[in-house]
Design an enzyme around this catalytic site. Structure first.
Site, PDB file in Angstrom:
ATOM      1  N   ASN A 117      39.872  61.388 -22.626  1.00 36.00           N
ATOM      2  CA  ASN A 117      40.622  62.554 -22.176  1.00 36.00           C
ATOM      3  C   ASN A 117      40.396  63.682 -23.174  1.00 36.00           C
ATOM      4  O   ASN A 117      40.548  63.476 -24.384  1.00 36.00           O
ATOM      5  CB  ASN A 117      42.118  62.227 -22.085  1.00 36.00           C
ATOM      6  CG  ASN A 117      42.417  61.178 -21.028  1.00 36.00           C
ATOM      7  OD1 ASN A 117      41.764  61.131 -19.994  1.00 36.00           O
ATOM      8  ND2 ASN A 117      43.386  60.324 -21.291  1.00 36.00           N
ATOM      9  N   HIS A 138      39.471  59.804 -29.175  1.00 33.54           N
ATOM     10  CA  HIS A 138      39.639  58.373 -28.922  1.00 33.54           C
ATOM     11  C   HIS A 138      39.053  57.999 -27.572  1.00 33.54           C
ATOM     12  O   HIS A 138      39.102  58.778 -26.614  1.00 33.54           O
ATOM     13  CB  HIS A 138      41.119  57.947 -28.997  1.00 33.54           C
ATOM     14  CG  HIS A 138      42.041  58.789 -28.184  1.00 33.54           C
ATOM     15  ND1 HIS A 138      42.470  60.033 -28.606  1.00 33.54           N
ATOM     16  CD2 HIS A 138      42.617  58.586 -26.972  1.00 33.54           C
ATOM     17  CE1 HIS A 138      43.271  60.546 -27.691  1.00 33.54           C
ATOM     18  NE2 HIS A 138      43.371  59.688 -26.681  1.00 33.54           N
TER      19      HIS A 138
END
Ligand code: 5GP
Length: 115
Positions: free
Chosen positions: A88, A101
């Site tokens: 994201n 991440h």
């Protein structure tokens, strides 16, 4: 937001607890505190890159390492039927923690398109 301190920096430094499943010099993987699938693991670089949009050519090897780490962690988690890897990125991407991440999601059938 670029290279700011986040909760993931604290996890890297062991200042807050996490269920860590893999670590090497460049990367750390730990279980997501709010899992969205039976297996939900985050892979992060130890280098505090805030978001994918901030990575540059110098990070090419590191980004490749993160993907290979995701593959390794997924294998070790027993995701034989497949899994999804998600990054994201920034506001429209739904990013909430500004430390790059990779989400590894598995253990159930994923839907497409994602919400
Ligand atoms: P994002 O929405 O930025 O793509 O994903 C951030 C993820 O980090 C979320 O899935 C959220 O559940 C997870 N998360 C946030 N804070 C913590 C924490 O303190 N520990 C762990 N293990 N995961 C966290």
């Amino acid at each position: 937001m670029t290279n700011q301190e986040t909760i993931f920096s604290k996890i890297i430094r062991r200042e807050i607890p996490a269920n860590i499943v893999y670590e090497d010099d460049l990367a750390l993987a730990f279980k997501d505190v709010n899992p969205q699938a039976p297996v939900h693991i985050l892979v992060i670089p130890k280098k505090p890159i805030a978001k994918l949009a901030d990575a540059d050519a110098q990070d090419a090897a590191l980004l490749g390492h993160l993907l290979l780490t995701a593959k390794r962690v997924a294998q070790e988690a027993g995701l034989k039927n497949g899994y999804r890897v998600v990054i994201n990125t920034d506001a429209d991407g739904g990013q909430t923690v500004y430390h790059l991440h990779l989400h590894i999601l598995g253990g159930r059938q994923m839907a497409w398109p994602p919400g």
